[in-house]
Scaffold this motif. Structure first.
Motif, PDB file in Angstrom:
ATOM      1  N   ALA A 111       0.828  -1.206   0.000  1.00 29.37           N
ATOM      2  CA  ALA A 111       0.000   0.000   0.000  1.00 29.37           C
ATOM      3  C   ALA A 111       0.865   1.260   0.000  1.00 29.37           C
ATOM      4  O   ALA A 111       0.549   2.252  -0.681  1.00 29.37           O
ATOM      5  CB  ALA A 111      -0.929  -0.003   1.208  1.00 29.37           C
ATOM      6  N   ASP A 112       1.980   1.238   0.745  1.00 30.15           N
ATOM      7  CA  ASP A 112       2.892   2.387   0.732  1.00 30.15           C
ATOM      8  C   ASP A 112       3.453   2.614  -0.669  1.00 30.15           C
ATOM      9  O   ASP A 112       3.574   3.758  -1.133  1.00 30.15           O
ATOM     10  CB  ASP A 112       4.031   2.165   1.727  1.00 30.15           C
ATOM     11  CG  ASP A 112       3.572   2.315   3.179  1.00 30.15           C
ATOM     12  OD1 ASP A 112       2.565   3.012   3.409  1.00 30.15           O
ATOM     13  OD2 ASP A 112       4.216   1.738   4.069  1.00 30.15           O
ATOM     14  N   ALA A 113       3.836   1.513  -1.348  1.00 28.66           N
ATOM     15  CA  ALA A 113       4.380   1.638  -2.710  1.00 28.66           C
ATOM     16  C   ALA A 113       3.338   2.222  -3.657  1.00 28.66           C
ATOM     17  O   ALA A 113       3.642   3.117  -4.471  1.00 28.66           O
ATOM     18  CB  ALA A 113       4.864   0.282  -3.213  1.00 28.66           C
ATOM     19  N   LEU A 114       2.095   1.746  -3.571  1.00 32.77           N
ATOM     20  CA  LEU A 114       1.042   2.268  -4.441  1.00 32.77           C
ATOM     21  C   LEU A 114       0.769   3.739  -4.151  1.00 32.77           C
ATOM     22  O   LEU A 114       0.552   4.535  -5.080  1.00 32.77           O
ATOM     23  CB  LEU A 114      -0.237   1.451  -4.262  1.00 32.77           C
ATOM     24  CG  LEU A 114      -0.222   0.023  -4.803  1.00 32.77           C
ATOM     25  CD1 LEU A 114      -1.557  -0.654  -4.545  1.00 32.77           C
ATOM     26  CD2 LEU A 114       0.082   0.010  -6.304  1.00 32.77           C
ATOM     27  N   ALA A 115       0.765   4.108  -2.877  1.00 35.42           N
ATOM     28  CA  ALA A 115       0.520   5.508  -2.529  1.00 35.42           C
ATOM     29  C   ALA A 115       1.589   6.410  -3.135  1.00 35.42           C
ATOM     30  O   ALA A 115       1.300   7.506  -3.618  1.00 35.42           O
ATOM     31  CB  ALA A 115       0.469   5.665  -1.005  1.00 35.42           C
ATOM     32  N   ALA A 116       2.853   5.945  -3.116  1.00 29.89           N
ATOM     33  CA  ALA A 116       3.935   6.738  -3.714  1.00 29.89           C
ATOM     34  C   ALA A 116       3.742   6.871  -5.223  1.00 29.89           C
ATOM     35  O   ALA A 116       3.974   7.940  -5.798  1.00 29.89           O
ATOM     36  CB  ALA A 116       5.283   6.092  -3.407  1.00 29.89           C
ATOM     37  N   LEU A 117       3.330   5.791  -5.882  1.00 28.94           N
ATOM     38  CA  LEU A 117       3.079   5.858  -7.326  1.00 28.94           C
ATOM     39  C   LEU A 117       1.937   6.825  -7.634  1.00 28.94           C
ATOM     40  O   LEU A 117       2.022   7.653  -8.548  1.00 28.94           O
ATOM     41  CB  LEU A 117       2.740   4.470  -7.874  1.00 28.94           C
ATOM     42  CG  LEU A 117       3.863   3.443  -7.951  1.00 28.94           C
ATOM     43  CD1 LEU A 117       3.333   2.157  -8.564  1.00 28.94           C
ATOM     44  CD2 LEU A 117       5.017   3.965  -8.789  1.00 28.94           C
ATOM     45  N   HIS A 118       0.843   6.690  -6.887  1.00 30.09           N
ATOM     46  CA  HIS A 118      -0.327   7.527  -7.157  1.00 30.09           C
ATOM     47  C   HIS A 118      -0.021   9.003  -6.908  1.00 30.09           C
ATOM     48  O   HIS A 118      -0.606   9.876  -7.570  1.00 30.09           O
ATOM     49  CB  HIS A 118      -1.500   7.066  -6.290  1.00 30.09           C
ATOM     50  CG  HIS A 118      -1.943   5.671  -6.610  1.00 30.09           C
ATOM     51  ND1 HIS A 118      -2.856   4.971  -5.838  1.00 30.09           N
ATOM     52  CD2 HIS A 118      -1.605   4.830  -7.627  1.00 30.09           C
ATOM     53  CE1 HIS A 118      -3.047   3.772  -6.369  1.00 30.09           C
ATOM     54  NE2 HIS A 118      -2.295   3.662  -7.445  1.00 30.09           N
ATOM     55  N   ALA A 119       0.885   9.290  -5.990  1.00 29.64           N
ATOM     56  CA  ALA A 119       1.262  10.681  -5.753  1.00 29.64           C
ATOM     57  C   ALA A 119       1.962  11.291  -6.971  1.00 29.64           C
ATOM     58  O   ALA A 119       2.004  12.509  -7.130  1.00 29.64           O
ATOM     59  CB  ALA A 119       2.166  10.776  -4.531  1.00 29.64           C
TER      60      ALA A 119
END
Length: 772
Positions: A111-119
């Motif tokens: 989830a942390d990795a996805l949040a960084a991508l979405h940012a």
């Protein structure tokens, strides 16, 4: 073809193939520069667009710096192109069914990795257990950015994993961060329950808007975690949480103590004999991605297994002594030291029979067969997934995936015989699914052709793209995709030509139709339009000549009438209207005799006016059908008149000779002309003109092309030229389309017209200079 021991880029030595797909292969390699093990993802096939997409995905992953994203160490744009990644033990597939306390740490990292991508306005679009790698420290790393795209990018590649695609991604809607959140919910669902959402329903059978069945974690999970997974799997994007919200929620469920045990911890083995009540020890299948033990570990493991087998034998011997030897010893000592006891009122119960010992050899053989077959089956299913088997063969494909999952479950329960039987059934199902590829390909090609005929470029591209997924080497699919790319422009040009036809502008109509044929040579409407307009032009010229002849007759302008009918005769040799018109001219003269006709015919022969001579001989025959000189004159002159008309048609319309069939017919006419004894100056001039036109149509013309050594240049109907700064080449006369392609830049297209008998055109510049 890549082979073990091969060196790439003078640095990376290939050790063994880990996986292969439609256009890529993954290899374990040794980095001679650092001495470390690494993994290479190598592009081994594919089109220019697929190569550009591969390099773009690798460079995107290389540019992302985040502790939960797999680092891309290097990208090599050579032959072959490949990307370098660190070697890791395995992926999240082996975590299915683990306790939620171990999984929550992995899920939080993803989830942390996805949040960084979405940012950064990026969407991964292919989140699944196989694309979440587990490092030696137990930390998750997000991998495989092959389908990654910007939010809202309508040109993003279609595709994804059947069980993890959101309803919107399955409908080819533009990428959105909510697609990743849905896939994240599918990932969590599968890791906690052991099966993906909607299992065992095939992906092609999913009903739009259908909710997955409620799941239960194998070892239990907090209600808050289950609610979070259900929210991620909401059908509507606005009902799903953001990746950052998911990560924050997971931090409230458990402290950061749920890391997956490292590979070193998992390999620790406690040496102790198994209790007699436990099931015998059976080997356990280890996922293909896990690092293999060192030789010293193998020797240690062999010693342990020997110790366990010896312990088991000792326990069996001890049990035999207890049940058979010990009662005799006790009985003998009791007789020697005590008086006989009175018999008991009830006899002692006999010991319960022991279950037969398992056949360890059969178990080992079943495990070995399973371990050999499973990678083969897994690779076949990976290939089927890449080729979109879930779309064109839901039944066999889904059945095989269920059988493979059940086989893994049986293996985990150490039921080796059942696991091997299920794996073989899965193998048979996968092979049956592969056999359905050919009819699925045929159906997609038929649908694509129908879309081309209907003028629907979007559907045509989709159908032909699906066909290429099934068979990347399909020439029909590649050609169909090319036609779909120019379909809109071709239809516009055909409509422009039809409008020019209706407005009575034949030259403009032919020009529009020929432009359409230059873009797509298979456009039937354009080729029929050219033939129709040219036929109408010839028919109009013939009718105009006949009409002029009749008008001249009415004015008693017999010389003008003869000229007009002769012109009509050249356009349509032997036409009855021409013959009748010329006869009317002769009859109108009134004072001409048979001798005059014969004299006029002979004079026309000397001047090589063969149609006039033919008309004169026939006029004489009208007066006397049995006149031998006239009959002989007709027999002699008629072939020459036809030859004269054919040569005149080629000389007057040399553009027809650009067709190989027309040139072949012209050569045949020239052969007949050369066979004429004592040809006159008119015939020689006609032959020379036609020969020049034929040679000009077959003589290559020098062409100069200029580029920037970065643009991939292709000439339709000629081939791919690659990159260069200047290229001189020879091409036959005709019309060519030159296309330039460069990754990250808008394609360019230029028209090159080479007409016979004209000077070579100036150098043509083809460069992609407009960034996308």
């Amino acid at each position: 073809m890549l082979e073990s021991g091969q060196i790439l880029a003078g640095r990376y030595g290939l050790s063994r193939r880990l996986a292969d797909g439609r256009v890529t292969e993954a290899w374990l390699a040794h980095d001679r520069g650092t001495g470390d093990e690494c993994v290479l993802k190598v592009l081994v096939a594919g089109t220019t667009d697929e190569r550009a997409a591969f390099l773009a995905a690798a460079r995107l992953q290389q540019a992302i710096r985040h502790p939960r994203v797999q680092p891309c160490l290097a990208v090599h744009d050579g032959t072959p192109a490949f990307a370098v990644f660190p070697a890791l033990p395995g992926d999240a597939s082996r975590l299915r069914g683990r306790p939620w306390t171990e999984l929550v740490h992995v899920l939080r990292g993803v989830a942390d990795a996805l949040a960084a991508l979405h940012a950064q306005d990026l969407v991964h679009r292919d989140l699944k257990p196989a694309n979440v790698l587990i490092g030696d420290d137990g930390e998750p790393l997000l991998a495989d950015f092959g389908l990654a795209a910007r939010v809202g990018d309508a040109a993003a590649l279609a595709g994804g994993s059947p069980y993890s695609m959101s309803p919107q991604q399955r409908e080819d809607q533009p990428p959105a961060s909510a697609d990743d959140v849905y896939a994240y919910g599918a990932l969590a669902y599968e890791l906690l329950s052991g099966y993906p959402p909607h299992y065992p329903v095939a992906a092609t059978e999913l009903v739009p808007g259908g909710e997955p069945a409620p799941f239960a974690a194998r070892l239990g999970a907090p209600a808050a975690l289950e609610r979070l997974v259900r929210r991620c799997l909401a059908q509507q994007p606005q009902d799903r949480p953001s990746a950052a919200e998911v990560a924050d929620t997971l931090r409230t469920l458990a402290p950061d103590t749920g890391a997956v045990p490292s590979s070193a911890e998992r390999r620790r083995v406690e040496l102790r004999p198994p209790p007699a009540s436990e099931a015998p020890i059976a080997p356990a299948w280890r996922p293909a991605g896990e690092v293999m033990p060192e030789p010293s570990a193998l020797r240690s493991e062999g010693f342990r297994r020997g110790l366990m087998v010896a312990s088991l034998g000792f326990l069996v011997a001890l049990a035999g002594f207890v049940f058979f030897g010990l009662p005799r010893v006790v009985a003998q000592r009791g007789v020697a030291s005590t008086t006989p006891l009175a018999p008991a009122s009830t006899p002692a119960a006999a010991p319960a029979p022991r279950p037969p010992a398992p056949d360890l050899q059969k178990i080992a053989e079943a495990q070995r067969a399973f371990d050999e077959l499973r990678p083969v089956v897994a690779r076949r299913f990976e290939s089927l997934e890449v080729r979109g088997a879930g779309r064109w063969d839901g039944e066999e494909y889904a059945r095989g995936r269920r059988q493979l999952a059940d086989a893994d479950a049986a293996y985990g329960r150490r039921e080796m015989a059942a696991a091997l039987e299920l794996l073989r059934a899965s193998d048979a199902s996968s092979q049956a699914a592969e056999k359905l590829a050919a009819p699925a390909l045929a159906a997609e090609l038929v649908a694509g052709a129908a879309a081309i005929e209907a003028g629907d470029a979007l559907v045509a591209r989709k159908r032909y793209s699906e066909a290429l997924r099934i068979d990347p080497d399909s020439a029909r699919a590649k050609r169909g995709l090319e036609r779909a790319g120019t379909l809109d422009e071709v239809r516009r040009l055909v409509a422009e030509g039809a409008a020019a036809e209706r407005d009575g502008r034949p030259d403009a109509a032919v020009a529009a139709y020929r432009k359409a044929l230059a873009l797509d040579r298979d456009t039937r409407a354009a080729s029929e339009g050219v033939a129709r307009v040219q036929g109408q032009a010839a028919e109009s010229a013939y009718a105009s000549a006949v009409s002029a002849g009749l008008e001249a007759l009415a004015r008693k302008d017999y010389a003008g009438a003869r000229t007009a009918f002769e012109r009509a005769g050249r356009l349509r040799p032997g036409a009855p209207e021409v013959t009748e018109g010329l006869a009317q001219v002769e009859r109108a003269l009134g004072d001409r005799t048979i001798g005059a006709h014969l004299a006029a015919a002979q004079a026309a022969e000397r001047e090589e006016h063969w149609s006039v001579a033919l008309a004169e001989y026939r006029s004489a025959l009208v007066l006397d059908r049995n006149l031998l000189p006239a009959q002989q004159g007709v027999e002699h002159v008629e072939p020459r008149a036809m030859l004269d008309a054919e040569l005149a048609s080629y000389a007057e319309r040399p553009e027809r000779l650009l067709s190989s069939e027309v040139r072949a017919a012209a050569r045949s006419v020239l052969e007949r002309a050369r066979a004429v004894p004592s040809p006159g100056p008119v015939l020689k001039a006609q032959m020379a003109a036609v020969e020049r036109a034929v040679v000009g149509a077959e003589t290559p013309m020098r062409v100069a092309l200029a580029s920037d050594n970065l643009t991939e240049v292709t000439i339709h109907r000629v081939g791919r030229l690659g990159t260069f700064e200047r290229k001189d080449m020879e091409l036959l006369p005709g019309r060519y389309t030159v296309v330039g392609v460069r990754a990250g830049y808008r394609d360019v297209r230029r028209q090159l017209d080479l007409l016979p008998g004209r000077e070579a055109p100036p150098p043509l510049t083809i460069r992609c200079e407009e960034p996308i």
